[in-house]
Design a protein around this motif. Sequence first.
Motif, PDB file in Angstrom:
ATOM      1  N   VAL A  26      40.983  41.588  45.988  1.00  0.00           N
ATOM      2  CA  VAL A  26      42.041  40.869  46.692  1.00  0.00           C
ATOM      3  C   VAL A  26      42.559  41.726  47.831  1.00  0.00           C
ATOM      4  CG1 VAL A  26      44.249  39.699  46.460  1.00  0.00           C
ATOM      5  CG2 VAL A  26      42.681  39.768  44.526  1.00  0.00           C
ATOM      6  N   PHE A  73      53.203  36.054  52.323  1.00  0.00           N
ATOM      7  CA  PHE A  73      53.062  36.056  50.876  1.00  0.00           C
ATOM      8  C   PHE A  73      52.010  37.074  50.491  1.00  0.00           C
ATOM      9  CE2 PHE A  73      49.125  33.733  49.470  1.00  0.00           C
ATOM     10  CZ  PHE A  73      48.539  33.598  50.715  1.00  0.00           C
ATOM     11  N   GLU A  74      52.037  37.450  49.259  1.00  0.00           N
ATOM     12  CA  GLU A  74      51.012  38.335  48.734  1.00  0.00           C
ATOM     13  C   GLU A  74      50.541  37.767  47.401  1.00  0.00           C
ATOM     14  OE1 GLU A  74      53.509  41.881  48.246  1.00  0.00           O
ATOM     15  OE2 GLU A  74      53.162  41.676  46.105  1.00  0.00           O
ATOM     16  N   TRP A  75      49.329  38.108  47.068  1.00  0.00           N
ATOM     17  CA  TRP A  75      48.770  37.658  45.790  1.00  0.00           C
ATOM     18  C   TRP A  75      48.882  38.816  44.821  1.00  0.00           C
ATOM     19  CZ3 TRP A  75      46.141  32.886  44.920  1.00  0.00           C
ATOM     20  CH2 TRP A  75      45.604  32.761  43.634  1.00  0.00           C
ATOM     21  N   ASP A  76      49.711  38.637  43.811  1.00  0.00           N
ATOM     22  CA  ASP A  76      49.912  39.686  42.817  1.00  0.00           C
ATOM     23  C   ASP A  76      49.023  39.393  41.623  1.00  0.00           C
ATOM     24  OD1 ASP A  76      52.777  40.830  40.840  1.00  0.00           O
ATOM     25  OD2 ASP A  76      50.760  41.617  41.105  1.00  0.00           O
ATOM     26  N   ASP A  77      47.868  40.050  41.565  1.00  0.00           N
ATOM     27  CA  ASP A  77      46.955  39.749  40.464  1.00  0.00           C
ATOM     28  C   ASP A  77      47.240  40.585  39.225  1.00  0.00           C
ATOM     29  OD1 ASP A  77      44.098  41.883  41.139  1.00  0.00           O
ATOM     30  OD2 ASP A  77      46.174  42.081  41.771  1.00  0.00           O
ATOM     31  N   LEU A  78      48.144  41.525  39.337  1.00  0.00           N
ATOM     32  CA  LEU A  78      48.426  42.392  38.193  1.00  0.00           C
ATOM     33  C   LEU A  78      49.625  41.913  37.389  1.00  0.00           C
ATOM     34  CD1 LEU A  78      47.813  45.936  39.652  1.00  0.00           C
ATOM     35  CD2 LEU A  78      46.504  44.775  37.881  1.00  0.00           C
ATOM     36  N   GLY A  98      60.053  39.888  51.034  1.00  0.00           N
ATOM     37  CA  GLY A  98      58.694  39.370  50.871  1.00  0.00           C
ATOM     38  C   GLY A  98      58.468  38.985  49.440  1.00  0.00           C
ATOM     39  N   GLY A  99      57.527  39.647  48.839  1.00  0.00           N
ATOM     40  CA  GLY A  99      57.233  39.362  47.444  1.00  0.00           C
ATOM     41  C   GLY A  99      56.480  38.062  47.301  1.00  0.00           C
ATOM     42  N   SER A 100      56.036  37.813  46.127  1.00  0.00           N
ATOM     43  CA  SER A 100      55.221  36.620  45.914  1.00  0.00           C
ATOM     44  C   SER A 100      56.101  35.388  45.884  1.00  0.00           C
ATOM     45  CB  SER A 100      54.454  36.728  44.606  1.00  0.00           C
ATOM     46  OG  SER A 100      55.364  36.892  43.547  1.00  0.00           O
ATOM     47  N   VAL A 101      55.528  34.302  46.330  1.00  0.00           N
ATOM     48  CA  VAL A 101      56.262  33.042  46.324  1.00  0.00           C
ATOM     49  C   VAL A 101      55.817  32.269  45.096  1.00  0.00           C
ATOM     50  CG1 VAL A 101      56.642  30.888  47.534  1.00  0.00           C
ATOM     51  CG2 VAL A 101      56.370  33.014  48.804  1.00  0.00           C
ATOM     52  N   GLU A 112      48.608  30.609  40.197  1.00  0.00           N
ATOM     53  CA  GLU A 112      48.479  32.050  40.176  1.00  0.00           C
ATOM     54  C   GLU A 112      47.712  32.467  38.937  1.00  0.00           C
ATOM     55  OE1 GLU A 112      52.677  33.026  42.342  1.00  0.00           O
ATOM     56  OE2 GLU A 112      51.236  34.538  41.824  1.00  0.00           O
ATOM     57  N   TYR A 113      46.864  33.465  39.112  1.00  0.00           N
ATOM     58  CA  TYR A 113      46.137  33.967  37.966  1.00  0.00           C
ATOM     59  C   TYR A 113      46.473  35.441  37.814  1.00  0.00           C
ATOM     60  CZ  TYR A 113      42.647  37.196  39.802  1.00  0.00           C
ATOM     61  OH  TYR A 113      42.030  38.284  40.328  1.00  0.00           O
ATOM     62  N   THR A 114      46.288  35.915  36.642  1.00  0.00           N
ATOM     63  CA  THR A 114      46.575  37.317  36.376  1.00  0.00           C
ATOM     64  C   THR A 114      45.288  38.000  35.988  1.00  0.00           C
ATOM     65  OG1 THR A 114      48.700  36.629  35.515  1.00  0.00           O
ATOM     66  CG2 THR A 114      48.035  38.893  35.100  1.00  0.00           C
ATOM     67  N   ASN A 115      45.081  39.200  36.532  1.00  0.00           N
ATOM     68  CA  ASN A 115      43.907  39.995  36.209  1.00  0.00           C
ATOM     69  C   ASN A 115      43.883  40.255  34.706  1.00  0.00           C
ATOM     70  OD1 ASN A 115      42.383  42.582  35.848  1.00  0.00           O
ATOM     71  ND2 ASN A 115      42.059  42.258  38.000  1.00  0.00           N
TER      72      ASN A 115
END
Lengths: 367, 153
Positions: free
Chosen positions: A152, A191-196, B99-102, B136-139
């Motif tokens: 990502v 936006f950011e993609w937070d995959d953790l 910022g941060g995730s939406v 949203e998916y999580t690792n």
Amino acid sequence: MNAKDLLNKYMYPGYMQNVVRKQTPYFDQLAMVTGTQDYFFFVNAPAPFVRNKQLPVSGTEVFFIEAISGYPILNHITTAQIDALNELLQQSYLEIYIDNRLAMKIPGLDFVNYQYADAWSDQVVVTALKTKIGGNLNTDGFLGRKLPIPLVMNSNSNFTFRLRTTGNAVYNGIPFKLVLHGLQLDKLQSFEWDDLKNNVLQQIPFTFYETTVIPNGNQNTFPIFQNRAIADNLHSGTFPLSDIETFSIQAMEVFVNQPDVPIDPATIWNSRLANELFMQIDDRIYYSGNLVNMLSLVAGFGQTLTTTPDLDVVNMFEKRQTLILDVPINIPANSKTLISLSQPAGSLGITGEFTVALRGLITRRVA
Amino acid sequence: MARRKSKTTARRRSSRESAKGFYTKVMIDVAGAGIATRLIPILVNSIYPLDPTLYTVVGAGGGYLAGRMLKRPLLSNASIALGVVEFVAPMLESIVGGGGSVSPAVLPAGVKTSVPVPIKKTGMVTTVDDFFTLNEYTNSPAVQSNSEFRNSY
């Protein structure tokens, strides 16, 4: 709301709502130079037909890298060029750092595609016949390294793409194109993609590879991934793993190249088929078998015909295959792991090199 | 007379809370409201495609009806409250700023998979789903099975 407004509501992103997904590759091209080993991609400004992206991505974009491929723009038709190609495949790597932490280190074997052809030459004129494109062949026909888990790219991440080569003179002035295949997501706001999220464990695609010289044809057992002291470009890691990571092997390939003194590649192929790959983890044998379904070879052999018109002929042999495991082989942290390749007496391909590549996923602690 | 009163009072107290102060009935009803507000829009959408802006309304309304049918008023009220929170939260986030995730105000995080659900849908856009809000998916650190990674080689 009429039909046009309703449809447009879905087609264009709304504030705080939709995301637009676009399948678009990022590509960059750099000219290789004799003696220069390191090349950094996506650092220069975009230029027509050369590169379409300069990192980092903007704040309203996120890019998922789903596959990687590279291509030196050269038709390989001589044994010297095949020798240089073998170095690019076995002794070169692409290193990806995300926020100063290694995310991937893959050998050229994984992602470099190449053009090659048989060649006939009569004194000066060289004719290339049956030009083909080769590379790491996936089940869907894609040539390159597909990632089981995407990488990502957020705008707030520091990305480094470094290609380390041997600086072979054959590639002097030859452009090398690197392509990141994937999906770009656009929104109207940053936006950011937070995959953790709050996970403490992270998964990344990885290839454990090691290139070993074949010193002679005697019966021999070569230990793989045991020696940390070998050159940096000849391996990507050793076992045992550290205590904060595990590795799941999903696919395997053993690649053999053209020796320094080329011989008939068919002979090399038949000889290497009898080699055995052995894996033992914590005193349990997890794999023991020959290379029939995972052996790959790229080699050329030149001959001079002795009948008029005394043509010089170069025959190319290219075969790529990867064994995809039905059941992944999982290597725990700190485990006693022994991986070796054995060859019987009378083996051929002496003064060449073989590369064992184990492809899969590393699960590691984030911090 | 006094003894009977104290027994009744003691019985009522023990039915409302455990010795450590957990209101089990409340916890179950609120958890049920949370699940209902997230699952009901998915179920309805699978039968009849919904406008994304209606997910919150359908979730809250569905939770309310479920509470009425099950005769659990707490579940009904909690569903309405959660619906209001989902509606108001994005606005508050934009005011508080940064910022941060939406977080999408609509569909929930969904199932955790090793590969993100939207990535499976590559290629040209063929459905309206491609423009919906992010799932949203999580690792996930789970070991992938062959069916998950086979197409990656």
